[in-house]
Motif scaffolding. Structure first.
Motif, mmCIF file in Angstrom:
data_model
loop_
_atom_site.group_PDB
_atom_site.id
_atom_site.type_symbol
_atom_site.label_atom_id
_atom_site.label_comp_id
_atom_site.label_asym_id
_atom_site.label_seq_id
_atom_site.Cartn_x
_atom_site.Cartn_y
_atom_site.Cartn_z
ATOM 1 N N GLN A 13 0.819 -1.207 0.000
ATOM 2 C CA GLN A 13 0.000 0.000 0.000
ATOM 3 C C GLN A 13 0.855 1.259 0.000
ATOM 4 O OE1 GLN A 13 -2.584 -0.574 3.328
ATOM 5 N NE2 GLN A 13 -4.143 -1.678 2.143
ATOM 6 N N ARG A 14 1.979 1.245 0.708
ATOM 7 C CA ARG A 14 2.854 2.414 0.593
ATOM 8 C C ARG A 14 3.614 2.316 -0.723
ATOM 9 N NH1 ARG A 14 8.232 1.492 1.903
ATOM 10 N NH2 ARG A 14 8.694 -0.498 2.937
ATOM 11 N N GLU A 15 4.021 3.408 -1.216
ATOM 12 C CA GLU A 15 4.666 3.417 -2.536
ATOM 13 C C GLU A 15 6.063 2.808 -2.451
ATOM 14 O OE1 GLU A 15 4.719 6.990 -4.683
ATOM 15 O OE2 GLU A 15 2.565 7.313 -4.579
ATOM 16 N N ILE A 16 6.277 1.769 -3.231
ATOM 17 C CA ILE A 16 7.595 1.139 -3.336
ATOM 18 C C ILE A 16 8.209 1.611 -4.637
ATOM 19 C CG2 ILE A 16 8.854 -1.031 -3.435
ATOM 20 C CD1 ILE A 16 7.484 -0.500 -0.772
ATOM 21 N N GLY A 17 9.320 2.314 -4.560
ATOM 22 C CA GLY A 17 9.946 2.839 -5.754
ATOM 23 C C GLY A 17 10.762 1.790 -6.479
ATOM 24 N N PRO A 18 11.219 2.130 -7.682
ATOM 25 C CA PRO A 18 12.016 1.168 -8.469
ATOM 26 C C PRO A 18 13.271 0.700 -7.751
ATOM 27 C CG PRO A 18 11.339 3.057 -9.814
ATOM 28 C CD PRO A 18 10.975 3.383 -8.415
ATOM 29 N N VAL A 19 13.947 1.614 -7.056
ATOM 30 C CA VAL A 19 15.195 1.232 -6.401
ATOM 31 C C VAL A 19 14.934 0.265 -5.255
ATOM 32 C CG1 VAL A 19 17.105 2.094 -4.992
ATOM 33 C CG2 VAL A 19 16.456 3.297 -7.076
ATOM 34 N N GLU A 20 13.905 0.532 -4.439
ATOM 35 C CA GLU A 20 13.596 -0.381 -3.332
ATOM 36 C C GLU A 20 13.200 -1.751 -3.859
ATOM 37 O OE1 GLU A 20 10.835 -0.581 0.707
ATOM 38 O OE2 GLU A 20 10.890 1.239 -0.516
ATOM 39 N N PHE A 21 12.488 -1.773 -4.995
ATOM 40 C CA PHE A 21 12.109 -3.056 -5.579
ATOM 41 C C PHE A 21 13.351 -3.814 -6.060
ATOM 42 C CE2 PHE A 21 10.721 -5.745 -9.115
ATOM 43 C CZ PHE A 21 9.750 -6.491 -8.489
ATOM 44 N N LEU A 22 14.269 -3.115 -6.703
ATOM 45 C CA LEU A 22 15.486 -3.770 -7.179
ATOM 46 C C LEU A 22 16.346 -4.266 -6.020
ATOM 47 C CD1 LEU A 22 16.404 -1.399 -10.134
ATOM 48 C CD2 LEU A 22 15.866 -3.837 -10.317
ATOM 49 N N LYS A 23 16.349 -3.534 -4.920
ATOM 50 C CA LYS A 23 17.070 -4.021 -3.749
ATOM 51 C C LYS A 23 16.469 -5.323 -3.234
ATOM 52 C CE LYS A 23 19.003 0.309 -1.918
ATOM 53 N NZ LYS A 23 19.042 1.226 -0.760
ATOM 54 N N ALA A 24 15.143 -5.418 -3.320
ATOM 55 C CA ALA A 24 14.496 -6.664 -2.902
ATOM 56 C C ALA A 24 14.861 -7.816 -3.841
ATOM 57 C CB ALA A 24 12.983 -6.478 -2.849
ATOM 58 N N VAL A 25 14.980 -7.509 -5.131
ATOM 59 C CA VAL A 25 15.306 -8.558 -6.105
ATOM 60 C C VAL A 25 16.747 -9.021 -5.933
ATOM 61 C CG1 VAL A 25 15.599 -9.061 -8.563
ATOM 62 C CG2 VAL A 25 13.621 -7.756 -7.794
ATOM 63 N N HIS A 26 17.703 -8.086 -5.998
ATOM 64 C CA HIS A 26 19.119 -8.445 -6.038
ATOM 65 C C HIS A 26 19.791 -8.490 -4.667
ATOM 66 C CE1 HIS A 26 19.198 -8.297 -10.355
ATOM 67 N NE2 HIS A 26 18.848 -7.024 -10.401
ATOM 68 N N GLY A 27 19.217 -7.787 -3.669
ATOM 69 C CA GLY A 27 19.910 -7.615 -2.407
ATOM 70 C C GLY A 27 20.722 -6.338 -2.411
ATOM 71 N N ASP A 28 20.912 -5.748 -1.235
ATOM 72 C CA ASP A 28 21.658 -4.487 -1.145
ATOM 73 C C ASP A 28 23.091 -4.629 -1.648
ATOM 74 O OD1 ASP A 28 19.421 -3.438 -0.060
ATOM 75 O OD2 ASP A 28 20.261 -2.944 1.894
ATOM 76 N N ASP A 29 23.694 -5.756 -1.351
ATOM 77 C CA ASP A 29 25.124 -5.941 -1.631
ATOM 78 C C ASP A 29 25.299 -7.114 -2.587
ATOM 79 O OD1 ASP A 29 27.815 -5.576 -1.523
ATOM 80 O OD2 ASP A 29 28.100 -6.604 0.383
ATOM 81 N N PHE A 30 24.826 -6.939 -3.807
ATOM 82 C CA PHE A 30 24.836 -8.036 -4.771
ATOM 83 C C PHE A 30 26.204 -8.160 -5.445
ATOM 84 C CE2 PHE A 30 23.316 -4.183 -6.821
ATOM 85 C CZ PHE A 30 24.105 -4.108 -7.954
ATOM 86 N N ALA A 31 26.399 -9.271 -6.128
ATOM 87 C CA ALA A 31 27.642 -9.496 -6.868
ATOM 88 C C ALA A 31 27.478 -9.027 -8.306
ATOM 89 C CB ALA A 31 28.004 -10.984 -6.845
ATOM 90 N N GLY A 32 28.569 -8.494 -8.903
ATOM 91 C CA GLY A 32 28.528 -8.054 -10.291
ATOM 92 C C GLY A 32 27.918 -6.683 -10.446
ATOM 93 N N VAL A 33 27.349 -6.415 -11.615
ATOM 94 C CA VAL A 33 26.697 -5.140 -11.916
ATOM 95 C C VAL A 33 25.303 -5.407 -12.459
ATOM 96 C CG1 VAL A 33 28.805 -3.834 -12.343
ATOM 97 C CG2 VAL A 33 27.785 -5.079 -14.218
#
Length: 896
Positions: A13-33
């Motif tokens: 219900q609260r707005e989840i922005g693109p960056v927060e969504f990508l952090k959920a997908v890849h993790g804050d400290d992901f490997a690679g680019v």
């Protein structure tokens, strides 16, 4: 369970922005680019785990007019803007994903689910509900987050990730088929997905991409996934097939073929959806020769309207067994591809497979030199990613193991170019580097940028050691990082008032100096860079202003003294765009040294000509200078008019011991003592406004020399932007130009003298016969001094025909130009000094004078008024001028 649902609903219900969504997908400290893919430009930018804020800014900038996608698999390294990366170079697989299209939104023969309600029914019956559901505008993307992503370190881990994702895709397809529906096969590990909070622009309408459900805590272990998927059946064994036109090489590289063959790039990319059956099968016959060909084939074939996984598999198998990739001749003649005739491989290869089947490909990884191209002199340019320099190398150096180990360790070369007898195969490595440089094409040093603030296609690039967005056209080097604060605020009014406390002969020059301080931190952004020279008697404040400029421009400035050499300054700047501040630039020092530094400043004004210093021992190249200079001295003598047209002179007078003014200056100097980083950051934030502000002032300054107009308008524009944070209105520009009219006129006198020098140089450099007119005059002067007057000499007769006279020993020595001389008029024909205006220009030369008496011209046999020029401007006489021949370049005067 209900608590989890409520939690997921609250998060969604609260707005989840693109960056927060990508952090959920890849993790804050992901490997690679991770990749950000953009349509319709088809450009890709790459970001590592430290660049979340940069990524957020880029998404915000692009999302209004572009379709934006993330990619489920990260890549090992940053790639070019034209590439999203390949399956073989995936570094981390962050989750599982399916694309659910709605029949109501697509005109397709496929049995897609009817709508969102029908999709919800299927979703609620899944054994493992998705972690996130994204409405794309034409359907939905379902995501399953993993508790531990696949991090690819070894080939077997890559194979495991590919196996799981492909099996999960087949499992989800089977679930939909059981319910009488279909979804596309999206089981590859480079699949792109839409970002919530952006727009779907396909079809013309702007449809928001919305996050319908989101539970970042809902993550699945690999064991849970594997329990529900059916392992893929082992492929039937078959006898090894023969190689095709690529005999002698390993399996081909799909991406290399795409880069080299325009037909294959089209039919495996944007043209898949409209490809005919013969074209589709022809592409399959080439893909069958590639590494990971089966997976690649299904990945691009999924966009074909007739795609069915089982049927496509049979088609691919037939292509493998046929053992006959489509030939270039067939693509050109049978399939009618027009681009074959323009292909650089036309007539040289039998099939596109050979493009990707060459010798071992070179991959720079994180520590290897990056091939940039080749230069005109036969050297190759590489970028050292560790030292952040560009290195020129000959073919001989690239084939040397010692040279290669100087730019990367032997372990790096050994991983790619193994040799059982030596640490690595230097010949193979060198050949691969040479081939990669040739593929990169000609190397242009003008595209190299060092430290500083730059602009590229209306985008400010802060190249000071922080992350640089991938996909930029130019090469950005930062050998030694520079730190600027994120805060971009500054008390510009106080700085402008401080400068006005100094006693300039023309008080308006304080504002022009303020404008120079504004452009100095961002001089790399400018097409033209003015310089300034502050001069005046001792204790007038020159050193104080030098100290203030140094403080304001630290850490971006190079501050030195007049004892420095031109070579030292040039080497200190290199490819950087940093201002140079020189104190005690005195005329009593060695004139040659000072003149060479002034010449360096002149070349830096525009910085369009590269200075190439490639050396055989692999030292870094140097490039065209893009900097601006601040000089201070007691007097500026030694400056030529041409120098002064680029360097604005600001004269200081002795101060009047005003104690109040002195206290204020001291207080403000202390205030600004450590404010350099903030000033530089402030002007960097305003850099894009300087050019339009300059144009606004230039528009109100017609009828004057273009260089003077640009100089003054640049400083006025920069000063206005610094004070007001915006571009001036037309009325504001008109008012300020009027206020500075007298100041501009003072600087215009210097430009007029420069015009005189240019006119004289044109006259003296004019080719007559095999030499120049200046040489004819210089030779005749020497002969008269050694032999005496002799009107029968060819040079004397020739100069007389042009109405040029000469006095050697009288009280007004020099050479004389007859006013309105027809021969001189012809020399200035088709120039800005045509129709007699050369006389007005040359009279302004410092060495020009009006003779006290009329001068005798032998061609006219009478005396007349003339313009006298001192001999100082003449070149040293060299060989005797050859006599002009009829019909030669000197044919303006056919009688000779």
């Amino acid at each position: 369970m209900s608590g989890k649902r409520n939690s997921a609903r609250a998060v969604a219900q609260r707005e989840i922005g693109p960056v927060e969504f990508l952090k959920a997908v890849h993790g804050d400290d992901f490997a690679g680019v991770q990749a950000l893919f953009v349509l319709p430009t088809k450009q890709t930018a790459f970001f590592d785990h430290t660049q979340w804020s940069v990524l957020g800014d880029e998404i915000e900038r692009l999302k209004g007019e572009n379709d934006l996608y993330g990619v489920i698999g990260t890549q090992q390294k940053r790639l070019s803007a034209r590439s999203r990366g390949s399956i073989a170079t995936v570094r981390q697989v962050s989750g599982l994903f399916v694309d659910v299209d709605f029949a109501v939104m697509k005109n397709s023969a496929k049995r897609y689910v009817a709508d969102a309600a029908a999709a919800a029914v299927i979703r609620e019956g899944l054994p493992l509900p998705p972690s996130a559901v994204v409405s794309t505008g034409n359907g939905e993307h379902w995501h399953w987050f993993l508790d531990r992503p696949f991090v690819i370190e070894h080939p077997d881990e890559l194979e495991a990730a590919k196996r799981v994702t492909a099996a999960f895709s087949r499992h989800m397809q089977a679930i939909f088929r059981e319910r009488g529906a279909e979804i596309d096969a999206v089981g590859d590990i480079t699949r792109a997905f839409r970002l919530p909070g952006t727009l779907n622009l396909k079809g013309g309408a702007k449809k928001p991409v919305v996050l319908l459900a989101f539970d970042p805590a809902k993550r699945y272990r690999l064991a849970e996934i594997e329990r529900i998927i059916t392992p893929p059946a082992a492929p039937p064994t078959r006898p090894a097939r023969k190689r095709r036109p690529s005999d002698g090489f390993g399996q081909a590289d799909h991406e290399e073929i795409r880069r080299g063959c325009s037909w294959y790039e089209l039919k495996t990319g944007d043209g898949v959806a409209t490809a005919s059956e013969p074209e589709w099968f022809a592409a399959a016959s080439i893909t069958a020769c590639c590494r990971d060909g089966e997976e690649i084939f299904h990945a691009y074939s999924g966009a074909h309207s007739g795609y069915d996984q089982s049927e496509a598999q049979k088609k691919f198998q037939r292509a493998v067994e046929a053992d006959a990739p489509r030939t270039c001749e067939s693509i050109e003649i049978d399939l009618g591809h027009d681009g074959c005739l323009a292909c650089p491989y036309h007539g040289r290869i039998k099939s596109p497979v050979q493009i990707g089947s060459g010798p071992r490909q070179y991959s720079p990884g994180e520590e290897g030199p990056i091939p940039l191209g080749y230069s005109r002199d036969g050297t190759f340019a590489l970028r050292d990613p560790v030292r952040n320099i560009i290195i020129p190398a000959s073919a001989q150096q690239l084939l040397s193991s010692q040279w290669l180990q100087g730019v990367a360790p032997s372990s790096f070369w050994g991983r790619q170019f193994r040799d059982d007898r030596r640490p690595f195969n230097a010949a193979a490595a060198g050949e691969a580097l040479i081939a990669a440089c040739k593929r990169a094409g000609p190397f242009d040093p003008l595209e190299v940028r060092g430290r500083g603030v730059w602009v590229e296609e209306r985008e400010i690039v802060l190249n000071l050691g922080g992350p640089i967005r991938e996909g930029l056209k130019r090469q950005y080097l930062c050998f030694k990082p520079i730190s600027l604060p994120p805060d971009a605020s500054f008390d510009t009014r106080r700085l402008a008032d401080l400068l006005e406390q100094f006693k300039f002969r023309d008080t308006k020059n304080a504002r022009l100096l303020f404008g120079w301080l504004a452009i100095a931190p961002i001089c790399g952004v400018l097409d033209w860079r003015p310089h300034c020279f502050v001069f005046g008697p001792p204790k007038a404040g020159k050193s104080t202003l030098h100290g203030l400029a140094t403080a304001l421009l630290t850490p971006l400035a190079i501050s030195t003294t007049g004892d420095s050499s031109e070579a030292g300054i040039r080497q200190a700047i290199g490819p950087d765009s940093l201002p140079v501040i020189i104190d005690e630039f005195e005329s009593d020092q060695r004139q040659g040294r000072l003149k060479s530094i002034i010449m360096l400043a002149r070349s830096a004004s525009s910085g369009d000509t590269p200075i190439l210093k490639g050396t055989p021992d692999g030292k870094a190249m140097q490039f065209s200078l893009r900097t601006t200079f601040f000089f201070s001295a007691i007097n500026p003598t030694g400056l030529s008019p041409a120098d002064a047209s680029r360097i604005l002179l600001f004269e200081l007078l002795m101060h009047e011991n005003d104690q109040e003014a002195a206290r204020r200056i001291t207080t403000d100097l202390a205030y600004f003592a450590d404010s350099g980083p903030r000033w530089c950051a402030f002007m960097a934030s305003k850099a894009l406004l300087i050019a339009p502000a300059r144009l606004a002032f230039e528009a109100e300054m017609p009828g004057m020399d273009s260089r003077l107009r640009t100089n003054i308008a640049t400083l006025l524009g920069a000063g206005f932007v610094a004070l007001h944070g915006r571009v001036p209105t037309k009325d504001e520009a008109v008012t300020e130009v009027a206020e500075f009219a007298s100041t501009t006129a003072e600087h215009a006198d210097v430009v007029d003298r420069d015009d005189a020098v240019e006119a004289l140089h044109h006259l003296l450099a004019y080719p007559i016969g095999s030499t120049s007119l200046g040489q004819w005059i210089a030779r005749e002067r020497r002969d008269r001094m050694e032999i005496g007057d002799k009107d029968t000499r060819p040079s004397a007769q020739f100069l007389a025909s042009l109405d040029i006279a000469m006095n050697i020993k009288n009280k007004e020595p020099g050479f004389f130009l007859l006013r309105g001389a027809p021969g001189i008029d012809k020399i200035f024909r088709d120039t800005k000094w045509a129709d007699g205006t050369w006389m007005h220009a040359i009279r302004k030369y410092e060495g020009a004078f009006t003779p006290s008496n009329p001068v005798y011209f032998s061609n006219m046999k009478r005396k007349a008024r003339a313009i006298g020029i001192k001999f100082d401007i003449l070149p040293d006489p060299t060989e005797a001028p050859s006599e002009p021949e009829c019909g030669s370049r000197g044919g303006l005067f056919p009688e000779y």
